[in-house]
Design a protein around this motif. Sequence first.
Motif, PDB file in Angstrom:
ATOM      1  N   ILE A  69       2.292  -5.636  -4.777  1.00 55.37           N
ATOM      2  CA  ILE A  69       3.033  -6.797  -5.286  1.00 55.37           C
ATOM      3  C   ILE A  69       3.411  -7.773  -4.174  1.00 55.37           C
ATOM      4  N   GLN A  70       3.280  -7.327  -2.912  1.00 54.84           N
ATOM      5  CA  GLN A  70       3.620  -8.204  -1.791  1.00 54.84           C
ATOM      6  C   GLN A  70       2.930  -7.695  -0.539  1.00 54.84           C
ATOM      7  N   ALA A  71       2.572  -8.633   0.345  1.00 55.23           N
ATOM      8  CA  ALA A  71       1.991  -8.289   1.642  1.00 55.23           C
ATOM      9  C   ALA A  71       2.623  -9.182   2.695  1.00 55.23           C
ATOM     10  N   GLN A  72       3.046  -8.574   3.800  1.00 55.50           N
ATOM     11  CA  GLN A  72       3.660  -9.347   4.880  1.00 55.50           C
ATOM     12  C   GLN A  72       3.314  -8.716   6.214  1.00 55.50           C
ATOM     13  N   GLN A 104       4.267  -1.300  -6.280  1.00 51.09           N
ATOM     14  CA  GLN A 104       5.081  -0.949  -7.442  1.00 51.09           C
ATOM     15  C   GLN A 104       4.131  -0.557  -8.568  1.00 51.09           C
ATOM     16  N   PHE A 147       2.558  -3.515   3.026  1.00 53.18           N
ATOM     17  CA  PHE A 147       2.265  -3.811   1.626  1.00 53.18           C
ATOM     18  C   PHE A 147       3.344  -3.153   0.772  1.00 53.18           C
ATOM     19  N   THR A 148       3.891  -3.905  -0.167  1.00 50.40           N
ATOM     20  CA  THR A 148       4.865  -3.368  -1.111  1.00 50.40           C
ATOM     21  C   THR A 148       4.121  -3.000  -2.390  1.00 50.40           C
ATOM     22  N   GLN A 181      -2.961 -14.247   6.774  1.00 48.46           N
ATOM     23  CA  GLN A 181      -2.038 -14.317   5.630  1.00 48.46           C
ATOM     24  C   GLN A 181      -2.818 -14.465   4.328  1.00 48.46           C
ATOM     25  N   VAL A 216      -2.737  -8.764  -3.203  1.00 47.50           N
ATOM     26  CA  VAL A 216      -1.701  -8.765  -4.240  1.00 47.50           C
ATOM     27  C   VAL A 216      -2.388  -8.674  -5.604  1.00 47.50           C
ATOM     28  N   GLN A 250      -2.911 -11.879   1.113  1.00 51.89           N
ATOM     29  CA  GLN A 250      -2.528 -12.280  -0.237  1.00 51.89           C
ATOM     30  C   GLN A 250      -3.594 -11.920  -1.266  1.00 51.89           C
TER      31      GLN A 250
END
Length: 99
Positions: free
Chosen positions: A87-90, A82, A79-80, A18, A25, A22
Motif C-alpha cells: 500500500i506504500q513504498a518509501q 496490508q 514497503f508497507t 521513486q 503499490v 510506486q
Amino acid sequence: MLATVIILVGCQSVANYQANLQAWVGQSEQNLEASWGSPSSIALSGDLRLISYLQNDGAYVQGGYWAGRVMPLYCTTTFTIQNDIVIQAQFVGNQCQSY
C-alpha cells in the motif's frame, strides 16, 4: 552548465527510483519478495507489515583523506503491506537511485 547537468541527472535517478517503487503499490507481497528477495527486516504495526530492504555500498571520505569525514553509502527501502498488498513504498539514504 556541467554542474547543472550533473545535478539534474542525480535528481532524475532518484525520481526514477521513486517511480519504480510506486509501481509496486497494489502488487502482492509474494510478487514483491519474488522480485526483491528476502527482506532485511520485517516489523509489525497493528495490521500492517513493514518490509525493509537495506543496500549498503560502503563509504567514502568527504573533504580529503586526513581531514575528511566518512560518509556511509546506503539505501533503505520500506514497503508497507496490508492484507498481502503493498500500500506504500518509501526510501531513505544517499544511494537510492534507478536509471
